[in-house]
Design an enzyme around this catalytic site. Structure first.
Site, PDB file in Angstrom:
ATOM      1  N   PRO A   1       0.813  -1.201   0.000  1.00  0.00           N
ATOM      2  CA  PRO A   1       0.000   0.000   0.000  1.00  0.00           C
ATOM      3  C   PRO A   1       0.853   1.259   0.000  1.00  0.00           C
ATOM      4  O   PRO A   1       1.818   1.367   0.744  1.00  0.00           O
ATOM      5  CB  PRO A   1      -0.784  -0.083   1.312  1.00  0.00           C
ATOM      6  CG  PRO A   1      -0.466  -1.409   1.900  1.00  0.00           C
ATOM      7  CD  PRO A   1       0.812  -1.836   1.318  1.00  0.00           C
ATOM      8  N   GLU A   2       0.470   2.166  -0.840  1.00  0.00           N
ATOM      9  CA  GLU A   2       1.013   3.511  -0.763  1.00  0.00           C
ATOM     10  C   GLU A   2      -0.051   4.340  -0.053  1.00  0.00           C
ATOM     11  O   GLU A   2      -1.014   3.783   0.466  1.00  0.00           O
ATOM     12  CB  GLU A   2       1.330   4.024  -2.174  1.00  0.00           C
ATOM     13  CG  GLU A   2       2.333   3.112  -2.890  1.00  0.00           C
ATOM     14  CD  GLU A   2       2.750   3.602  -4.266  1.00  0.00           C
ATOM     15  OE1 GLU A   2       2.892   4.819  -4.439  1.00  0.00           O
ATOM     16  OE2 GLU A   2       2.926   2.763  -5.156  1.00  0.00           O
TER      17      GLU A   2
END
Length: 271
Positions: free
Chosen positions: A2-3
């Site tokens: 995840p960013e």
DNA sequence: CGAGCAACCTGCATGC
DNA sequence: TGCATGCAGGTTGCTC
């Protein structure tokens, strides 16, 4: 994995489902994440209520009455709110049971994630205190980037992926933002003009906010708290599109390696 | 100090 | 089918 958009999607997903609820039990099935999960969580959290769920950088901050549970999803981590009776899945390492029978599960196959507890200001925790500005804060502006980058030889892509510079820009969105800004990922950060940084700030904010609106990007295994994928993958203009024609000029999108990360760009549009 | 890179770990796609 | 290889959304911590 995840960013920032995926972490924010997760935050928005779990907050309404856990807010104000009281923890009954914490089960740690595998404590071996990046750092060991504190084994006394099951002594600390029960009877406490969730006051809010915030985000700083890619860290989720679950604020309880007497402290904050800080959660990082690493590459493959995700949080899922389960229906009562739903079976545990492989790599469900932590379960948080609430008094209304809601179950929150942390799943992370690669175990690059982290979970820790702090009773002081989490923003001052050693893992968070040196983080740069949030991409939507005023502090993230062209002048800031221009000044910070002077004499830096590092390529601009790893530069904007450096969390001390700005948080939340990971490998996907770095390629995407640089494409939108028309900046070559290999250009030394110290050689970018103020004007180029103005383009970059705008592109970073644009691509991140569009990705949040789409519920994040699912390449392989990202899912929101209800198990749904993010829909930004179909909006990606260069990431994962090696060999395909550039949407702007038709030239072939190239894939290279920069700072050990796959990097996608159009050699013609990005200078 | 900055730059570059190995490491952490599992899963999956690919090629022989 | 099996096995080896390389790659994956992040971050730390080591070398030079």
């Amino acid at each position: 994995m995840p960013e920032l958009p995926e972490v924010e999607t997760t935050r928005r997903g779990i907050e309404p489902l856990v807010l104000g609820k009281q923890v009954v039990q914490v089960l740690i099935h595998n404590a071996a994440l990046r750092w060991p999960i504190p084994s006394d969580l099951d002594a600390i959290l029960p009877a406490q209520k969730v006051c809010s769920v915030e985000r700083r950088s890619k860290y989720l901050l679950m604020n309880f009455e007497r402290g904050t549970l800080v959660i990082h999803l690493g590459m493959t981590g995700h949080l899922r709110v389960c229906r009562p009776g739903e079976k545990r899945r492989k790599h469900d390492h932590v379960e948080m049971l609430f008094s209304d029978h809601t179950v929150l599960r942390f799943n992370d196959s690669r175990r690059f994630g982290a979970i820790f507890w702090t009773e002081t200001n989490p923003l001052l925790h050693e893992r968070l205190v040196n983080l740069g500005p949030e991409p939507f804060e005023e502090g993230f502006n062209p002048t800031y980037l221009f000044q910070l980058s002077r004499k830096r030889k590092v390529a601009v892509k790893p530069f904007i992926m450096d969390a001390r510079v700005v948080v939340g820009v990971g490998n996907i969105y770095a390629s995407e933002a640089l494409f939108r800004a028309g900046i070559s990922p290999v250009k030394p950060a110290g050689r970018l003009s103020r004007k180029a940084f103005a383009m970059l700030v705008q592109s970073v904010q644009e691509v991140l906010s569009e990705a949040i609106a789409a519920g994040g990007t699912t390449i392989r295994d990202f899912m929101d708290t209800e198990g749904r994928p993010g829909y930004f993958s179909q909006e990606l203009r260069v990431y994962g599109r090696a060999g395909e024609p550039c949407m702007v000029c038709g030239d072939v999108i190239s894939q290279t390696r920069l700072g050990q990360r796959s990097t996608f760009h159009c050699r013609k549009c990005q200078k």
